[in-house]
Design an enzyme around this catalytic site. Structure first.
Site, short mmCIF file in Angstrom:
data_model
loop_
_atom_site.label_atom_id
_atom_site.label_comp_id
_atom_site.label_asym_id
_atom_site.label_seq_id
_atom_site.Cartn_x
_atom_site.Cartn_y
_atom_site.Cartn_z
N GLU A 1 7.44 0.22 15.88
CA GLU A 1 8.35 0.87 14.95
C GLU A 1 8.78 2.09 15.40
O GLU A 1 8.01 2.84 16.41
CB GLU A 1 8.17 0.79 13.59
CG GLU A 1 7.72 -0.73 13.26
CD GLU A 1 7.81 -0.96 11.63
OE1 GLU A 1 6.79 -0.51 11.18
OE2 GLU A 1 8.15 -2.00 11.16
N GLY B 1 1.99 -6.15 7.20
CA GLY B 1 1.03 -6.68 6.41
C GLY B 1 -0.08 -7.15 7.05
O GLY B 1 -0.57 -6.55 7.89
N THR C 1 -3.24 -9.11 8.98
CA THR C 1 -3.28 -10.07 10.17
C THR C 1 -3.07 -11.51 9.95
O THR C 1 -2.29 -12.26 10.70
CB THR C 1 -4.74 -9.79 11.10
OG1 THR C 1 -4.18 -8.23 11.53
CG2 THR C 1 -4.73 -10.36 12.26
N ALA C 2 -3.84 -11.95 8.98
CA ALA C 2 -3.71 -13.28 8.68
C ALA C 2 -2.36 -13.70 8.23
O ALA C 2 -1.97 -15.03 8.84
CB ALA C 2 -4.74 -13.77 7.55
N THR C 3 -1.74 -13.01 7.63
CA THR C 3 -0.21 -13.56 7.27
C THR C 3 0.63 -13.42 8.61
O THR C 3 1.53 -14.37 8.76
CB THR C 3 0.30 -12.67 6.18
OG1 THR C 3 -0.74 -12.25 5.11
CG2 THR C 3 1.62 -12.95 5.73
N GLU D 1 3.33 -5.70 12.26
CA GLU D 1 2.72 -4.53 12.05
C GLU D 1 1.57 -4.94 11.15
O GLU D 1 1.56 -5.00 10.14
CB GLU D 1 3.31 -3.27 11.43
CG GLU D 1 4.44 -2.67 12.33
CD GLU D 1 4.00 -1.75 13.50
OE1 GLU D 1 2.78 -1.51 13.54
OE2 GLU D 1 4.80 -1.64 14.24
N CYS E 1 -3.18 1.77 6.35
CA CYS E 1 -3.68 1.21 7.51
C CYS E 1 -4.08 1.98 8.66
O CYS E 1 -4.82 1.53 9.58
CB CYS E 1 -2.29 0.08 7.93
SG CYS E 1 -0.97 1.15 8.18
N ASN F 1 0.97 -1.32 0.04
CA ASN F 1 -0.03 0.00 -0.02
C ASN F 1 0.92 1.04 0.25
O ASN F 1 0.38 2.13 -0.61
CB ASN F 1 -0.82 0.13 1.11
CG ASN F 1 -0.40 0.05 2.42
OD1 ASN F 1 0.66 -0.59 2.74
ND2 ASN F 1 -1.00 0.61 3.51
P1 NDP Z 1 0.00 -9.46 3.06
O1 NDP Z 1 -0.13 -9.89 4.45
O2 NDP Z 1 -0.78 -10.17 2.02
O3 NDP Z 1 1.41 -9.34 2.40
C1 NDP Z 1 2.43 -8.45 3.15
C2 NDP Z 1 3.98 -8.97 2.59
O4 NDP Z 1 4.09 -10.49 3.24
C3 NDP Z 1 3.96 -9.18 1.17
O5 NDP Z 1 5.33 -8.70 0.82
C4 NDP Z 1 3.58 -10.54 0.78
O6 NDP Z 1 4.03 -10.84 -0.34
C5 NDP Z 1 4.15 -11.07 2.21
N1 NDP Z 1 3.51 -12.52 2.44
C6 NDP Z 1 2.60 -13.04 1.90
N2 NDP Z 1 2.19 -14.44 2.27
C7 NDP Z 1 3.57 -14.53 3.24
C8 NDP Z 1 3.85 -15.63 4.01
N3 NDP Z 1 3.43 -16.96 4.02
N4 NDP Z 1 5.36 -15.73 4.46
C9 NDP Z 1 5.96 -14.70 4.29
N5 NDP Z 1 5.51 -13.51 3.66
C10 NDP Z 1 4.34 -13.49 3.00
O7 NDP Z 1 -0.33 -7.84 3.23
P2 NDP Z 1 -0.60 -6.97 1.95
O8 NDP Z 1 0.30 -6.69 1.07
O9 NDP Z 1 -1.86 -7.32 1.52
O10 NDP Z 1 -0.96 -5.31 2.70
C11 NDP Z 1 -2.10 -4.96 3.09
C12 NDP Z 1 -2.19 -5.33 4.57
O11 NDP Z 1 -1.25 -4.67 5.37
C13 NDP Z 1 -3.34 -4.72 5.29
O12 NDP Z 1 -4.00 -5.79 6.30
C14 NDP Z 1 -2.93 -3.51 5.98
O13 NDP Z 1 -3.69 -3.20 7.10
C15 NDP Z 1 -1.55 -4.05 6.34
N6 NDP Z 1 -0.81 -2.93 6.87
C16 NDP Z 1 -0.26 -2.70 8.01
C17 NDP Z 1 0.37 -1.49 8.34
C18 NDP Z 1 0.99 -1.23 9.91
O14 NDP Z 1 1.77 -0.44 10.10
N7 NDP Z 1 0.09 -1.86 10.86
C19 NDP Z 1 0.76 -0.68 7.48
C20 NDP Z 1 0.37 -0.84 6.11
C21 NDP Z 1 -0.44 -2.04 5.83
P3 NDP Z 1 3.23 -10.98 -1.66
O15 NDP Z 1 2.97 -9.63 -1.99
O16 NDP Z 1 3.98 -11.60 -2.62
O17 NDP Z 1 2.02 -11.85 -1.13
#
Ligand code: NDP
Length: 480
Positions: A461, A226, A228-230, A248, A282, A150
């Protein structure tokens, strides 16, 4: 077609598999570049380079490390136009936004930690005449950094800069959905003369590359931003390996508006906190709670303002809302709008995909959407949508507003609008969130702790907290 390369041991190289994934321009829905489809072999190469570089980098004087970081910051600033354009094309965000927020912040991250490390100090604990304890803060080792799509370069550098400043070397993975500016950063690191292996960037899919980083037996620290599920999945692998973990994660942030607020300021800021970056921040306030006394007025004015937002080509100067990042995410957001309808929600404005003409006909656009009439406990109000969709709900008392605000599994950010200082303090004290913005939104001081509670994350962070994370404290006790 441009081919992105991995950055390993100071070189731009092909993935071991020689395979590539398509990279889409969300504004047009067309493939415009290719991303390495890396796997554990590339992560192993990157780890070996980072391990080797750690020997020197971890004992490089902080002043020297600082110079590298400041040089990278300056190069990001120098390449503002190029990086902003790349970010806008890759992510779908308005070019104006990339130029005013994302890329300046990426430079600021390097600048902040390039100078911050010079002021970072450890403690000493005197036991009067018996002994003296001092704490060493030593870089943890090779850090694994994984970031989302994002705010691509903004969040990628928010991890990398403190890790490098602290003396760690890094194996990093940007989101496969938005890899371009991380690739351009690797070119800038080469230009800055950053020693080989200090930063390694491996592109590819989360379940392949991300997973290989998280489960690597010799990477002792994972910094992840990223969903929450990841995050949950990552924790299940990293925790039994006793890795240091910073998570985060997602949010479902409340925006609580009291009748005594500065109305005009609230209204214009609420427009931003609802729809900036297509609602894909986020920190966006996606659940808007409005004191009943001003609910109808707010509703009318907010709808009118939202209807003035130009949705369209991210490269157009006048565009306020660009494209949704991917086809999958576009579909997910639309499915939540459908869900809201089945849950009894009334669409006050927007609510549909937007079809543009010409080369943008296949782009992923959604009208900014306002929904009312939903129970605060329904799925639309409990689950993260992460798009240009907000709900509005009236409240009568402070207690009711807090009950609704605190009702989700998340606790990242919150926004409060009131001119009553005592009320503002009370809400700040009682709200479940790591960040509370009173009469503002997204006002950031990089020294402050950044992160969430409950399912929004673990750890903080920002400021010295990040330097604490990337270093291990060691107490040395000397008997006098
Ligand atoms: P994801 O959790 O789908 O992905 C985040 C990162 O993790 C990507 O680089 C992704 O790779 C990688 N990833 C996916 N699966 C795995 C795995 N099994 N093991 C290790 N790494 C993995 O999030 P999004 O990219 O969809 O981002 C949106 C989310 O991020 C929203 O929920 C948002 O709220 C959160 N977010 C939180 C922030 C905070 O500061 N708290 C700030 C910004 C966003 P790939 O892209 O290749 O799938």
């Amino acid at each position: 077609m441009q081919q992105i390369k991995n950055y390993i041991n100071g070189q731009l190289i092909e993935p071991a598999s020689k395979a590539y994934l398509d990279n889409y321009n969300p504004a047009t829905g067309k493939v415009y570049s290719l991303i390495p489809d890396s796997d554990e072999k590339d992560v192993e190469l990157a780890y070996a380079a980072a391990k080797n570089a750690f020997k020197e980098w971890s004992i490089t004087p902080k002043e020297k490390r600082s110079q590298y970081l400041l040089k990278i910051a300056a190069l990001i600033e120098k390449n503002l136009d190029k990086l902003s354009l790349a970010e806008s094309i890759d992510n779908g965000k308005p070019l104006k936004l990339a130029k005013s927020i994302d890329i300046p912040r990426a430079a600021a991250n390097f600048h902040f930690y390039g100078t911050g490390i010079l002021h970072y100090a450890a403690h000493a604990h005197s036991m009067e005449e018996t002994a003296i304890n001092y704490t060493l803060r030593q870089p943890v080792g090779v850090a694994g950094c994984i970031s989302p799509w994002n705010l691509p370069l903004y969040l990628f550098t928010w991890k990398i800069a403190p890790a490098l400043a602290a003396g760690c070397t890094v194996v990093a993975k940007p989101s496969e959905v938005t890899p371009m500016t991380a690739f351009l950063l690797s070119e800038l690191c080469i230009e800055a003369g950053l020693p080989a292996g200090v930063l390694n960037i491996v592109h590819g899919l989360g379940p392949k590359v991300g997973n290989a980083i998280v489960s690597h037996k010799d990477i002792p620290l994972i910094s992840f931003t990223g969903g929450t599920a990841t995050g949950k999945h990552i924790a299940s692998i990293a925790a039994p390996m006793f890795k240091k973990l910073s998570l985060e994660l997602g949010g479902k942030n409340p925006n609580i508006i009291f009748a005594d607020c500065n109305y005009e300021k609230m209204l214009s800021t609420t427009l931003l906190s609802s729809f900036s970056n297509q609602g894909q921040i986020c920190l966006c306030g996606s659940r808007i709670f409005v004191e009943r006394k001003i609910y109808e007025k707010f509703k009318t004015d907010f709808i009118a303002k939202t209807k003035t937002l130009n949705v369209g080509d991210p490269l157009n100067e006048n565009t306020k809302v660009g494209a949704i990042v991917s086809k999958t995410h576009h579909e997910k957001i639309l499915s939540y709008i459908d869900l809201a309808k089945t849950e009894g929600g009334k669409i006050l404005c927007g609510g549909k995909a937007l079809k543009l003409n010409g080369e943008h006909a296949d782009g992923y656009y959604i009208e900014p959407t306002i929904i009312e009439g939903l129970d605060y406990k329904c799925r639309t109000n409990q689950e993260e949508i992460f798009g240009p969709v907000v709900t509005i709900t009236p409240f009568d008392t402070e207690e009711e507003a807090l009950k609704m605000a605190n009702s989700t599994i998340y606790g990242l950010a919150s926004i409060v609008w009131t001119e009553n200082l005592t009320l503002a303090h009370r809400i700040a004290n009682n709200i479940h969130a790591g960040i509370v913005w009173i009469n503002c939104w997204l006002l950031r001081d990089l020294r402050t702790p950044f992160g969430g509670v409950k399912a929004s994350g673990v750890g903080r962070e920002g400021g010295f907290e990040a330097l604490d994370f990337f270093t291990e404290p060691k107490n040395v006790c000397i008997k006098l």
